[in-house]
Write a protein that holds these residues in place. Sequence first.
Motif, mmCIF file in Angstrom:
data_model
loop_
_atom_site.group_PDB
_atom_site.id
_atom_site.type_symbol
_atom_site.label_atom_id
_atom_site.label_comp_id
_atom_site.label_asym_id
_atom_site.label_seq_id
_atom_site.Cartn_x
_atom_site.Cartn_y
_atom_site.Cartn_z
ATOM 1 N N ILE A 44 0.850 -1.201 0.000
ATOM 2 C CA ILE A 44 0.000 0.000 0.000
ATOM 3 C C ILE A 44 0.883 1.247 0.000
ATOM 4 N N LEU A 45 1.942 1.207 0.789
ATOM 5 C CA LEU A 45 2.860 2.363 0.840
ATOM 6 C C LEU A 45 3.528 2.611 -0.515
ATOM 7 N N ARG A 46 3.705 1.536 -1.286
ATOM 8 C CA ARG A 46 4.293 1.685 -2.624
ATOM 9 C C ARG A 46 3.468 2.655 -3.476
ATOM 10 N N MET A 47 2.148 2.699 -3.217
ATOM 11 C CA MET A 47 1.286 3.621 -3.985
ATOM 12 C C MET A 47 1.442 5.070 -3.532
ATOM 13 N N ALA A 48 2.219 5.295 -2.469
ATOM 14 C CA ALA A 48 2.507 6.668 -2.030
ATOM 15 C C ALA A 48 3.812 7.191 -2.643
ATOM 16 N N ARG A 49 4.432 6.399 -3.525
ATOM 17 C CA ARG A 49 5.640 6.859 -4.217
ATOM 18 C C ARG A 49 5.235 7.876 -5.285
ATOM 19 N N ILE A 50 5.656 9.112 -5.100
ATOM 20 C CA ILE A 50 5.248 10.226 -5.980
ATOM 21 C C ILE A 50 6.507 10.973 -6.417
ATOM 22 N N PRO A 51 6.636 11.279 -7.698
ATOM 23 C CA PRO A 51 7.822 12.015 -8.150
ATOM 24 C C PRO A 51 7.913 13.408 -7.504
ATOM 25 N N ASP A 52 9.118 13.860 -7.242
ATOM 26 C CA ASP A 52 9.334 15.201 -6.688
ATOM 27 C C ASP A 52 8.688 16.260 -7.577
ATOM 28 N N GLY A 53 7.959 17.163 -6.950
ATOM 29 C CA GLY A 53 7.387 18.284 -7.690
ATOM 30 C C GLY A 53 5.999 18.024 -8.237
ATOM 31 N N ALA A 54 5.471 16.807 -8.041
ATOM 32 C CA ALA A 54 4.141 16.493 -8.574
ATOM 33 C C ALA A 54 3.040 16.967 -7.630
ATOM 34 N N ALA A 55 1.865 17.265 -8.196
ATOM 35 C CA ALA A 55 0.672 17.585 -7.412
ATOM 36 C C ALA A 55 -0.237 16.357 -7.423
ATOM 37 N N LEU A 56 -0.829 16.026 -6.289
ATOM 38 C CA LEU A 56 -1.674 14.816 -6.220
ATOM 39 C C LEU A 56 -3.021 15.035 -6.890
ATOM 40 N N ILE A 57 -3.539 13.951 -7.504
ATOM 41 C CA ILE A 57 -4.906 13.941 -8.032
ATOM 42 C C ILE A 57 -5.715 12.991 -7.152
ATOM 43 N N GLY A 58 -6.684 13.533 -6.436
ATOM 44 C CA GLY A 58 -7.530 12.689 -5.587
ATOM 45 C C GLY A 58 -8.699 12.146 -6.369
#
Lengths: 241, 241
Positions: free
Chosen positions: A117-131
Amino acid sequence: MPNPTAAFLVIGDEILSGRTREANVQVLATALAAAGIDLVEVRVIRDGLEPIVTAVNALRSTHDQVFTSGGIGPTHDDVTADSVAAAFGVPIDVRDDARAMLEELVRRRGVPMAEGILRMARIPDGAALIGNKLSGAPGFSLGNVHVMAGVPTIFAAMVEELVPTLPGGAPTVSGSLVVERGEAYFAAALAEFARTHDDLTIGSYPFRDDDRFAVEVVVRGRDRVRVDEAVARLAVVLNEA
Amino acid sequence: MPNPTAAFLVIGDEILSGRTREANVQVLATALAAAGIDLVEVRVIRDGLEPIVTAVNALRSTHDQVFTSGGIGPTHDDVTADSVAAAFGVPIDVRDDARAMLEELVRRRGVPMAEGILRMARIPDGAALIGNKLSGAPGFSLGNVHVMAGVPTIFAAMVEELVPTLPGGAPTVSGSLVVERGEAYFAAALAEFARTHDDLTIGSYPFRDDDRFAVEVVVRGRDRVRVDEAVARLAVVLNEA
């Protein structure tokens, strides 16, 4: 002024193998037409670092917006986030805001946390999240590239969240009429009509409905009145052709 | 020996506008998997000379086979044949063998000939015709580019005619199992299994069926026995993970 352009990158071994019929193009295409963003290309590619990096870099430099679907889950074949980070040359790691969304998801569902589940929290630096309303696992926007889920219900929820926030143009409006003759018999009249209405796009789509062969003639443009007038005039023109 | 590779170019304003849901990818993908030709990319582009020439030339130099659908009818928006001729730099004109097929069609249906029908006999120099059981209007193969109709029933008939004549490789076989748990909880075990079975492709596809969330794990390879063994072993491994 021309509308912004968009490309859609489907990360889809399951489409290319024939296992699954693609389901997200129509949802995105419809939302973009309403927002005045012109979808000009779709690519379906394999779930792999090299194909994703190549396609993301080709498309983001030639279109105003790039959307992706698929490959952001927790398993080994979900390589989209890492590949998009590589395409931009930025680091990627578990990010606190994304981790908080997933912890909230786990709490709400009453299920245990897991490394996957934590793997899905891997986000590239500088990105904005889409909920999205359905799932706690976020997509993200990095520059003009918008990375979304492949599961159709979640993809649709992310599109609904994201697309209205993007700079749009004039929405595409359309009208159509059905002609119950072979299109070859009115092709010349239709071509002449298209030539004299070059602000409109006129498409001719034969179909078979039970044993009836017919043609749907579709008029697309940016002005409701102009499109409706063209459809009415075409009904007369094609009847006389 | 690696299988031959293929790309599929969908000429499709009607897909990009959201009007029509794409229907031909799955038919072609399934036929190619059975023939041992690996479909590695699909592109959907606009009905226009420039986008078609660009895509045809990009794809034919990087794949063993290229298939197209759409844009070979009689109307002004059908520009595929002329665009493929332009991509190869060869002339195009009405050709006697194609004209004969269309004259036969007209006779059989008892309908009048029309200029628009003859337009469908425009075939690039050096191309071989692709017939089909449903319609007299032929597709064609020019080098490694195979130009087919967009109407799904006719497209399917052309695929059935054409694909068995192409040099193939080892057919892809697959098996799958459904796991009724979130994929995050068995992601590590699945990754380890994939790492130790690198002759197989293992995909994990979550889906929602009514209110049940589940995951289909799909194993693809070239050896029936090996795939079946892997599915059986995975059932045990994922149950214990």
